[in-house]
Design an enzyme around this catalytic site. Structure first.
Site, mmCIF file in Angstrom:
data_model
loop_
_atom_site.group_PDB
_atom_site.id
_atom_site.type_symbol
_atom_site.label_atom_id
_atom_site.label_comp_id
_atom_site.label_asym_id
_atom_site.label_seq_id
_atom_site.Cartn_x
_atom_site.Cartn_y
_atom_site.Cartn_z
ATOM 1 N N ASP A 67 0.841 -1.202 0.000
ATOM 2 C CA ASP A 67 0.000 0.000 0.000
ATOM 3 C C ASP A 67 0.873 1.247 0.000
ATOM 4 O O ASP A 67 2.098 1.163 0.167
ATOM 5 C CB ASP A 67 -0.968 -0.009 1.199
ATOM 6 C CG ASP A 67 -0.279 -0.307 2.523
ATOM 7 O OD1 ASP A 67 0.892 0.090 2.700
ATOM 8 O OD2 ASP A 67 -0.906 -0.928 3.385
ATOM 9 N N ASN A 136 -7.985 -2.485 14.158
ATOM 10 C CA ASN A 136 -9.382 -2.709 13.739
ATOM 11 C C ASN A 136 -9.506 -3.878 12.745
ATOM 12 O O ASN A 136 -10.547 -4.072 12.139
ATOM 13 C CB ASN A 136 -9.955 -1.431 13.109
ATOM 14 C CG ASN A 136 -9.212 -1.007 11.849
ATOM 15 O OD1 ASN A 136 -8.249 -1.654 11.441
ATOM 16 N ND2 ASN A 136 -9.651 0.074 11.223
ATOM 17 N N HIS A 138 -7.729 -4.246 9.942
ATOM 18 C CA HIS A 138 -7.430 -3.973 8.523
ATOM 19 C C HIS A 138 -6.144 -4.683 8.097
ATOM 20 O O HIS A 138 -5.249 -4.920 8.902
ATOM 21 C CB HIS A 138 -7.390 -2.473 8.211
ATOM 22 C CG HIS A 138 -6.183 -1.723 8.660
ATOM 23 N ND1 HIS A 138 -6.240 -0.495 9.266
ATOM 24 C CD2 HIS A 138 -4.858 -2.008 8.574
ATOM 25 C CE1 HIS A 138 -5.032 -0.069 9.522
ATOM 26 N NE2 HIS A 138 -4.174 -0.970 9.120
ATOM 27 N N GLU A 143 -10.140 -1.389 4.893
ATOM 28 C CA GLU A 143 -10.706 -0.990 6.176
ATOM 29 C C GLU A 143 -12.070 -1.645 6.404
ATOM 30 O O GLU A 143 -12.802 -1.916 5.441
ATOM 31 C CB GLU A 143 -10.895 0.535 6.186
ATOM 32 C CG GLU A 143 -9.603 1.328 6.085
ATOM 33 C CD GLU A 143 -8.893 1.481 7.432
ATOM 34 O OE1 GLU A 143 -9.011 0.584 8.295
ATOM 35 O OE2 GLU A 143 -8.235 2.511 7.613
#
Ligand code: GLP
Length: 244
Positions: A67, A136, A138, A143
């Site tokens: 990314d 979280n 991801h 996401e």
């Protein structure tokens, strides 16, 4: 999923680097893909050590970025994943520049860089993918808010939680990017071998969810349950809620 539990971050880094370097020694033209973040830094350092001790060579390897932030000012480029991976790994080993496949950080060029990445992925299937995990759940910048297990490389809006966790890397809160380009879940699942690394108490809840729950797009890492060759390397702190 194979789970390897080690004592601490140092052991995690050594174990991950050993497994990755063994794979590269077995396939010298391996195609790798790297997450950034604090978790793999020790692994990169151990891989660099293996290289300087002539226990592995990256001469014929290729490397994808998992990314990249969209940064709208050149002054911020020192915060890019490109800068990070060059500093921590690429500049310290003998991988050739032409074999490093990153993203253009300028959001204006997103469509073009995504199209180029799709072409390169089609030509160079990933052998070894090194992932971290967000608190979280991801992976990359897939996401929970808008996760799609069939997604390919795309422009992703960063969640508030992720932006807060990235705040430490920027001088000013306004500089924390709102968007990033990421490989999609479908791209990630195409990798032949996936290592997911997690260290520290702040990852304990995510690891426990990953290992105990079913696939759910609200928890992107759970897509890895579909893959038949994932090794999770965790230290005791990150495994602490899973063990209970
Ligand atoms: C970022 C990256 C992920 C990384 C995650 C965890 O959001 N996009 O690829 O795995 O953060 O980062 P850290 O290892 O610093 O906890």
């Amino acid at each position: 999923m194979e789970v390897i539990k080690v004592k601490n971050y140092e052991q995690l880094s050594k174990k991950a680097a050993k497994l990755i370097c063994d794979m590269i020694n077995n396939k010298k033209d391996s195609v790798m893909c790297f997450a950034t973040g604090s978790t793999p830094v020790g692994t990169f350092q151990e891989m660099v050590d293996c290289y300087t001790q002539k226990r592995v060579t990256f001469k014929n390897t290729k490397a994808f970025f998992l990314d990249e932030y969209c940064l709208n000012h050149p002054r911020l480029f020192e915060h890019s994943n490109k800068y990070f991976l060059e500093y921590n790994f690429f500049n310290k080993v003998n991988i050739e520049e032409k074999n490093i496949f990153g993203f253009d950080q300028n959001i204006q060029n997103a469509d073009k860089t995504i199209a180029q990445m799709n072409e390169r992925l089609a030509e160079n299937p990933i052998d070894i993918l090194i992932l971290g995990i967000g608190e979280n759940g991801h992976i990359g910048y897939n996401e929970p808010e808008d996760c799609d297990f069939s997604s390919t490389c795309h422009l992703a809006k960063l969640s508030i939680k992720t932006r807060l966790s990235q705040r430490k890397y920027f001088y000013d809160a306004d500089e924390v990017p709102k968007y990033a380009i990421t490989l999609g879940i479908a791209d990630i699942l195409k990798a032949k071998k996936i290592f997911l690394l997690a260290s520290g108490l702040n990852k304990a809840s995510a690891i426990s969810k990953l290992l105990q729950e079913e696939q759910n797009t609200c928890f992107p890492a759970s897509a890895l349950l579909q893959h038949d060759n994932v090794t999770i390397i965790v230290d005791e702190a990150a495994a602490s809620l899973y063990d209970k």
